[in-house]
Design an enzyme around this catalytic site. Structure first.
Site, mmCIF file in Angstrom:
data_model
loop_
_atom_site.group_PDB
_atom_site.id
_atom_site.type_symbol
_atom_site.label_atom_id
_atom_site.label_comp_id
_atom_site.label_asym_id
_atom_site.label_seq_id
_atom_site.Cartn_x
_atom_site.Cartn_y
_atom_site.Cartn_z
ATOM 1 C CE LYS A 294 4.449 3.749 -10.745
ATOM 2 N NZ LYS A 294 4.750 3.675 -9.335
ATOM 3 C CE1 TYR B 6 -0.895 4.800 -6.666
ATOM 4 C CE2 TYR B 6 0.666 5.125 -4.865
ATOM 5 C CZ TYR B 6 -0.089 4.277 -5.658
ATOM 6 O OH TYR B 6 -0.065 2.927 -5.446
ATOM 7 N NE ARG C 136 18.339 -3.720 10.074
ATOM 8 C CZ ARG C 136 19.102 -3.371 11.123
ATOM 9 N NH1 ARG C 136 19.463 -2.109 11.293
ATOM 10 N NH2 ARG C 136 19.519 -4.274 11.990
ATOM 11 C CG ASP D 180 5.092 11.577 -5.936
ATOM 12 O OD1 ASP D 180 5.863 11.300 -6.878
ATOM 13 O OD2 ASP D 180 4.265 10.769 -5.483
HETATM 14 C C1 LIG Z 1 2.751 9.454 -8.229
HETATM 15 C C2 LIG Z 1 3.151 8.225 -7.462
HETATM 16 N N1 LIG Z 1 3.853 8.360 -6.326
HETATM 17 C C3 LIG Z 1 4.230 7.303 -5.609
HETATM 18 C C4 LIG Z 1 3.931 6.020 -6.007
HETATM 19 C C5 LIG Z 1 4.364 4.870 -5.145
HETATM 20 O O1 LIG Z 1 5.393 4.141 -5.763
HETATM 21 P P1 LIG Z 1 5.645 2.586 -5.542
HETATM 22 O O2 LIG Z 1 4.602 1.837 -6.270
HETATM 23 O O3 LIG Z 1 7.021 2.378 -6.070
HETATM 24 O O4 LIG Z 1 5.537 2.347 -4.084
HETATM 25 C C6 LIG Z 1 3.198 5.831 -7.182
HETATM 26 C C7 LIG Z 1 2.815 4.488 -7.684
HETATM 27 O O5 LIG Z 1 2.779 3.495 -7.076
HETATM 28 C C8 LIG Z 1 2.799 6.962 -7.928
HETATM 29 O O6 LIG Z 1 2.070 6.846 -9.022
HETATM 30 N N1 LIG Z 2 -2.695 -2.360 -5.619
HETATM 31 C C1 LIG Z 2 -1.778 -1.255 -5.577
HETATM 32 C C2 LIG Z 2 -2.030 -0.343 -6.714
HETATM 33 C C3 LIG Z 2 -0.751 0.233 -7.235
HETATM 34 S S1 LIG Z 2 -0.954 1.593 -8.342
HETATM 35 C C4 LIG Z 2 0.658 1.809 -8.992
HETATM 36 C C5 LIG Z 2 0.955 3.127 -9.638
HETATM 37 N N2 LIG Z 2 1.261 4.146 -8.711
HETATM 38 C C6 LIG Z 2 -0.099 3.639 -10.555
HETATM 39 O O1 LIG Z 2 -0.526 4.809 -10.425
HETATM 40 O O2 LIG Z 2 -0.488 2.923 -11.469
HETATM 41 C C7 LIG Z 2 -1.985 -0.526 -4.275
HETATM 42 O O3 LIG Z 2 -2.929 -0.831 -3.539
HETATM 43 O O4 LIG Z 2 -1.173 0.323 -3.920
#
Ligand SMILES: Cc1ncc(COP(=O)(O)O)c(C=O)c1O
Ligand SMILES: N[C@@H](CCSC[C@H](N)C(=O)O)C(=O)O
Length: 442
Positions: free
Chosen positions: A242, A143, A91, A217
């Site tokens: 990603k 997002y 951890r 981000d």
């Molecule tokens: C622009 C952006 N930032 C942050 C996240 C969060 O990443 P994660 O899904 O790995 O938690 C996502 C997608 O989930 C994203 O599209």
């Molecule tokens: N069910 C998920 C959705 C994840 S979206 C993942 C990614 N960032 C995208 O833009 O496609 C949630 O509730 O977070």
């Protein structure tokens, strides 16, 4: 394994922190802590072009393994009752994670990188720096998960969140004040592909409050295409799920900064809560990063062709590689490429749904940055956590289709889309070919 990685070792080394460590151990408020896990030195910096740096690594384990192994161990034996081992508990730190963090710090041109269990965990760690009463300024296209976390903080954490149109720096300036503790930016935004002037907003935020943290981000770009730290950001974070990993086989988040004391403050909640990336996921992410350039080159060139294909048939396409993008110049002044995510409207939610369901190669899936192509309707999928009323207030098109382009043969992808568009009735067939049939198109 060299001891000089970030994250890590033993809280009970028995040595004084000043004798060994270049920066102090602190809690979230910056108060001194007892001798703590800390990297013993920042990385040496980048020496080669990015394609080389992504693959080239320094340091290994005691066997000089080409691929630093997965140290699948929760705990580490100590050399004495007073501790003394380089690591004590995963951890707090793990050699596989340390190796990845040092590699990422190098490619992100940062002094410190930290890896956690998801992109959202990264944002969660960053927002732990906030205190009740602090103000956050952020975008109105964000997002969905980030929006959800900020909403939670504003309803339950006493944080005041201002959502403004960050494509217009003057709108940001209107809400900046001495109380602005954090500015949170996304560019290009997901999913409306709006571009934000990082340097201009960072300068304004620091002028309003010199201790304001500008956090970017960078998920939509990756370190290959954009380095927000070079544009005045204090912290950059991204979803390693990603482009960095690229195969949709790992969830990960990365945080990077240049201020070593800030890095320690960010490390504190990671060690405290246990959201550091697991050894296996660290290894997977390390493997993925090495192919980032070849994947991105192919994904981008495919995305450009697909954006041009859709635009040439009359659709309103949002992609910063198109000259028609209203912020084409701004994007290209900051970034080294347009990425592989684009969105377009059809003018009809039902038609959009039929297109999504008619595509074969494009998988109906959230996420992006992966080797295979994806298709989705953000308002029902990735951005469903933003309620319908808020989406409407922000002019979020319900018929928006997002395409996340992979490395497949681009002609196959275009054929798949063409067939889906025809099948869904999204285009009018003419002798010369076809053109978009609905009002939402350009
Ligand atoms: C622009 C952006 N930032 C942050 C996240 C969060 O990443 P994660 O899904 O790995 O938690 C996502 C997608 O989930 C994203 O599209
Ligand atoms: N069910 C998920 C959705 C994840 S979206 C993942 C990614 N960032 C995208 O833009 O496609 C949630 O509730 O977070």
């Amino acid at each position: 394994m060299s001891a000089s990685g970030s994250g890590a070792p033993n809280n009970n080394s028995g040595e004084s922190s000043s004798s060994k460590k270049p920066f102090p151990s602190v809690d979230l408020q910056g108060n001194d802590l007892p001798p703590s896990p800390a990297p013993s030195s920042p990385h040496a910096g980048r020496r080669y072009n990015m394609a080389t740096e992504l693959v080239y690594t320094e340091g290994s384990d005691q066997y000089n393994a080409s691929s630093v192994p997965i140290y699948q161990s929760a705990t580490f034996k100590q050399t004495s009752g007073a501790g003394g081992g380089e690591y004590d508990y995963t951890r707090s730190g793990n050699p596989t994670r340390t190796h990845l963090e040092r590699h990422l710090a190098k490619i992100m041109s940062a002094q410190r990188a930290l890896v956690v269990s998801s992109g959202m965990a990264a944002l969660d760690v960053i927002t732990r720096l906030l205190r009740p009463g602090d103000e956050v300024v952020t975008g109105d296209d964000l997002y969905g998960g980030s929006h959800r976390l900020l909403k939670f903080l504003s309803t339950s954490g006493g944080i005041i969140v201002h959502h403004v149109d960050t494509t217009r720096p003057e709108k940001v300036v209107e809400v900046l004040s001495k109380k602005t503790a954090m500015v949170l930016l996304e560019t290009p935004t997901n999913p409306l592909i709006k571009i934000v002037d990082i340097a201009k907003i960072a300068a304004a935020a620091h002028e309003a409050n010199p201790s304001c943290l500008v956090c970017v981000d960078n998920t939509m770009m990756s370190p290959l295409l954009l380095n927000p730290l070079e544009l005045g950001a204090d912290v950059v974070y991204e979803s390693g799920t990603k482009y960095l990993s690229g195969h949709h086989d790992v969830m990960a988040g990365v945080i990077a900064c240049n201020d070593l004391a800030l890095g320690e403050r960010l490390y504190f909640p990671i060690n405290t809560s246990g959201c550091g990336l697991s050894p296996f996921d660290s290894w997977l992410l390390m493997r993925g990063v090495k192919t980032l350039k070849v994947r991105m080159d192919q994904q981008q060139s495919n995305a450009q062709r697909i954006a041009e294909f859709l635009e040439s048939h009359g659709f309103k396409v949002r992609y910063p590689g198109l000259r028609s993008h209203p912020q084409y110049e701004l994007h290209n002044s900051m970034a080294r490429g347009a990425g592989a995510v684009l969105s377009f409207e059809t003018g009809d939610v039902n038609i959009s749904e039929r297109i999504v369901e008619s595509a074969k190669i494009f998988a109906i899936s959230v996420s992006f940055g992966c080797v295979n192509s994806l298709i989705s309707m953000p308002c029902r999928m990735s951005h469903a956590s933003i309620d319908a009323k808020t989406r409407a207030e922000r002019d979020f098109p319900e018929d928006l289709i997002r395409l996340c382009i992979g490395i497949e043969d681009v002609d196959d992808l275009i054929d798949d889309l063409r067939r889906a568009l025809v099948q869904a009735g999204a285009v009018n067939m003419t002798l010369d070919g076809f053109s978009a049939s609905n009002a939402g198109s350009a």
